[in-house]
Structures are given as C-alpha cells and as structure tokens.
Design an enzyme around this catalytic site. Structure first.
Site, short mmCIF file in Angstrom:
data_model
loop_
_atom_site.label_atom_id
_atom_site.label_comp_id
_atom_site.label_asym_id
_atom_site.label_seq_id
_atom_site.Cartn_x
_atom_site.Cartn_y
_atom_site.Cartn_z
N TRP A 78 20.69 18.39 32.47
CA TRP A 78 21.83 18.93 31.73
C TRP A 78 22.66 19.90 32.56
CZ3 TRP A 78 16.74 19.10 30.10
CH2 TRP A 78 16.03 20.26 30.37
N ARG A 79 22.19 20.24 33.76
CA ARG A 79 22.98 21.09 34.64
C ARG A 79 23.81 20.28 35.64
NH1 ARG A 79 19.05 26.33 36.01
NH2 ARG A 79 18.93 27.09 33.86
N GLU A 132 20.18 22.58 24.79
CA GLU A 132 19.86 23.90 24.24
C GLU A 132 19.11 23.78 22.91
OE1 GLU A 132 19.95 26.72 25.56
OE2 GLU A 132 21.14 26.30 27.34
N LEU A 161 8.94 16.37 19.06
CA LEU A 161 9.53 17.67 19.39
C LEU A 161 9.35 18.68 18.27
CD1 LEU A 161 12.91 16.87 21.21
CD2 LEU A 161 10.96 18.10 22.14
N GLY A 162 9.16 18.18 17.05
CA GLY A 162 8.96 19.08 15.91
C GLY A 162 10.25 19.75 15.46
N TYR A 163 10.12 20.65 14.47
CA TYR A 163 11.28 21.37 13.92
C TYR A 163 12.42 20.38 13.62
CZ TYR A 163 8.75 25.36 15.83
OH TYR A 163 7.78 26.30 16.12
N TYR A 188 23.32 32.42 20.07
CA TYR A 188 22.83 32.08 21.41
C TYR A 188 23.35 30.73 21.88
CZ TYR A 188 20.09 30.06 25.06
OH TYR A 188 19.75 29.39 26.21
N ASP A 191 18.75 35.05 24.60
CA ASP A 191 17.55 34.39 24.10
C ASP A 191 16.33 35.20 24.53
OD1 ASP A 191 17.44 33.91 26.81
OD2 ASP A 191 16.91 31.79 26.63
N THR A 230 6.85 27.23 10.70
CA THR A 230 7.41 28.56 10.88
C THR A 230 6.70 29.62 10.03
OG1 THR A 230 9.56 27.54 11.31
CG2 THR A 230 9.54 29.91 10.87
#
Length: 370
Positions: free
Chosen positions: A32-33, A45, A88-90, A128, A146, A321
């Site tokens: 991604w850079r 991100e 990846l979760g969440y 962020y 962050d 969480t």
C-alpha cells in the site's frame, strides 16, 4: 498536558533526522506504500486495525485483486465481501467499508474527499484513518494519531496524559500538527508508525539504536518504561455458549445467522447463548441439564430428535471487544430424513465456501474436522 515544546530549529532537525531514516530504512516495499491512492491507503489502514502488518499483506493483496476499485467494492455481494475478509475478524469494519464505498460512489461521484474533515463523513472512518488518508494520499499536514504515535510522542516529550481518555487524543493531535513535516506529511506519519513498531515498541524497545534517540526525553533520563500512560480497560465479560454439532451421514447442520446482532449474516453450526437460554441466571445448571435443554431446543427449532453428547474438550474461547466467549460443544450423529424447520444440511467441502467467523473455525479445529 505539560510538555517542554521544542524550538522551531529543533523541530526542523527532528523532521530531517526522521525522514532521512525513513528514506533509508522505512518499509517502502509494503504494497500500500508503492501506490498511495486513497482507496489503497484506506483499505490497508482499516485492515491494520488490531492486526499485524505481516498478517495483513496477503489479505490486502487478495482484497485488491477481488475488489480493485471503490466501485467494485460498493457493488460487491456481502457474502463475497465477508468471505474475502474471513479470518481478519471485527467484521463490522468490512461492512462499514462497503457503506463508505457506496458513499464515495453515490455522494461524491466516485471522487474521494481530500481533507481529514470530509473523510470523516464516510462510514467507519474516524480521526486516525481520515488523517492517514488525507496526509498520505493528498498531502494534508495532519497528524495520524494511533498506538504508535501515542508511544513515540509520549516518550519524546514525556507526556503523562492517560491515552485511554478521549480528550488525550486531541492533545496528541495538536502536538503532532506542530511538528509534522508540511512538505511530506504522509511520509512523516508513516515514519512515526515505523518508529513505533521497531525501535519504540511497547516492550523490548531499542532506543539506544533509534535514529531519534537524541530527541527522546524519556530515553535520556531512563524513564521510557513509564510511557505511554494508560489506565486499564474493563475486563471482557464472560459469556457461555453451546455449539450444537449435528452430523447426518456426511452432512452437518448449518445455518445463516440473523442480519443483526453478533456474527450477523455469517454461517455457523447452531450457537446458543447459554446465559440467555437459562431463565434464572442465579441457578447453576449441570452439564446434563444443559444437554437435555439443548435437545429440546433442537427438536423445537430444527425438528431434529437427537441425543446429544457433551464433547470432552475444554471450552473454546474467543475474545470480542467487550465479551469473551466460552463455547462448549455438544454433538450428535443422526440418520433421519425428517425435514428441517430451519437451517440446511451441508457437506464439509460445500459449507467451507460460506463466510464463517473465527469462532466457527476454532470449533472445526478443536473437533479436528478438516
């Protein structure tokens, strides 16, 4: 927050030192850079929240292959989206990503907002992430605060504000905006990220060899271990679940969860919240009593008459969480052509094509089913 603010000359010197190190030793090869378009920066991100870089790289590359543009993400079937994200979760993150993509396509005619303020109007994009996209993709000089930035800045300036408090983020943001490089804000933010994940980690930090050790006030007086200051989070609440693993020849009872609530729209074996299932929370049920109650639940809701056995393994745990699940597994093998009231019979190879949450993967692994 009381700090000894640097002079303009020292700020300039810090920028030069940090960016010279970043140019020589930064992680420029991260996918991604190499292409800092706002879509790619945003996807990376979101993925990097609560997930390590090495884990994210293959997920990022698969995601970009499957959804190369914000338009393709906006139009994707949710099941495809969840399957690509699986592991990846969440999962609320990726659902919010699709909503944000639809906003970009519908409200902004496919053109990304270019400022931190505008970016925060998109679903799931907080301060962020907005600052990261705005600085990296559009060169807006805003600090991306962050965990890495909290660590780096708190040690550089010996800041003792509690980073668990929402107001503290604003303090660090204002400080970061004073020292961020106005010409290369994206590189500055990424250099801070790299510094916080290398020489200035939470533990086992190596400030003696850090490129910015001369600026690190906490290192210079031997107090690094005190920073950053963070009060303890509340302990995750224990929630007891039962997983009902019913096998009919080579097929398993398999169902799609409701559209809202925990694990929405994912596929699992029947999962029952035992704490809610038991009417009186003060009564301690035995395993046999729970088993008998689950057999009644299975008959009433699925039309399956079966004698369940509690599998002799430790409860499977998974932390969300605010909750920590303890899942006991109950199993049965049946041979019946009784029509199901709900759910489906699926062979293992077929059901593995459905999006399923991490807790379900742990159940398969604990049962050594693969």
């Amino acid at each position: 927050m009381m700090i000894d603010m640097w002079s303009d000359e020292k700020i300039h010197e810090f920028r030069e030192t940090l960016l010279s190190w970043y140019d020589a030793d930064g992680r420029a090869t991260l996918p991604w850079r190499q292409d800092t378009s706002p879509y790619r920066v945003w996807v990376s991100e979101i993925m990097l929240q609560q997930t390590q870089v090495n884990t994210v790289i293959p997920y990022f590359e698969r995601f970009m292959t499957r959804f190369p543009t914000v338009q393709s993400l906006a139009e994707a079937p949710e099941a495809d989206l969840l399957k690509v994200w699986e592991g990846l979760g969440y999962y609320s993150r990726v659902r919010n990503m699709q909503k944000a993509a639809q906003q970009v396509v519908g409200d902004f005619q496919g053109e990304w907002p270019k400022t931190m303020k505008e970016l925060q109007t998109l679903k799931g994009i907080g301060p962020y992430t907005a600052a990261a996209i705005a600085s990296i993709a559009f060169k807006e000089p805003v600090a991306a605060i962050d965990g890495n930035a909290f660590r780096v800045f708190s040690r550089l300036f010996k800041i003792d504000s509690d980073i668990a408090q929402p107001a503290t983020r604003k303090e660090f943001f204002e400080l970061g905006n004073k020292i961020i490089d106005p010409v290369r804000p994206g590189d500055f933010n990424q250099a801070i990220m790299d510094l916080g994940s290398s020489f200035m980690t939470a533990k086992n930090y190596d400030s003696e060899n850090s490129p910015v050790k001369a600026f690190n006030a906490a290192y210079l007086d031997g107090t690094e271990s005190y920073y950053p200051v963070k009060s303890k989070a509340k302990k995750a609440k224990r929630v007891n679940y039962a997983a009902i693993l019913v096998q009919n020849d080579d097929d398993y009872l398999w169902e799609k969860r409701p559209e809202d609530g925990m694990l929405a729209n994912f596929w699992t074996v029947p999962l029952v919240n035992i704490d809610e299932f038991i009417d009186d929370a003060d009564v301690q049920w035995t395993d046999d009593e729970i088993k008998i109650a689950l057999e009644g639940y299975l008959l009433k809701n699925y039309g399956i008459s079966a004698s369940l056995s509690m599998v002799e393994i430790k409860p499977i745990t998974h932390v969300y969480t605010h909750q920590k699940w303890y899942v006991s597994v109950f199993s049965a093998v049946i041979s019946s052509d009784t029509p199901l009231k709900q759910g489906n019979w699926r062979d293992f190879e077929t059901l593995m094509q459905d999006p399923q949450p991490k807790i379900q993967e742990k159940i398969w692994k604990a049962m050594q089913i693969k």
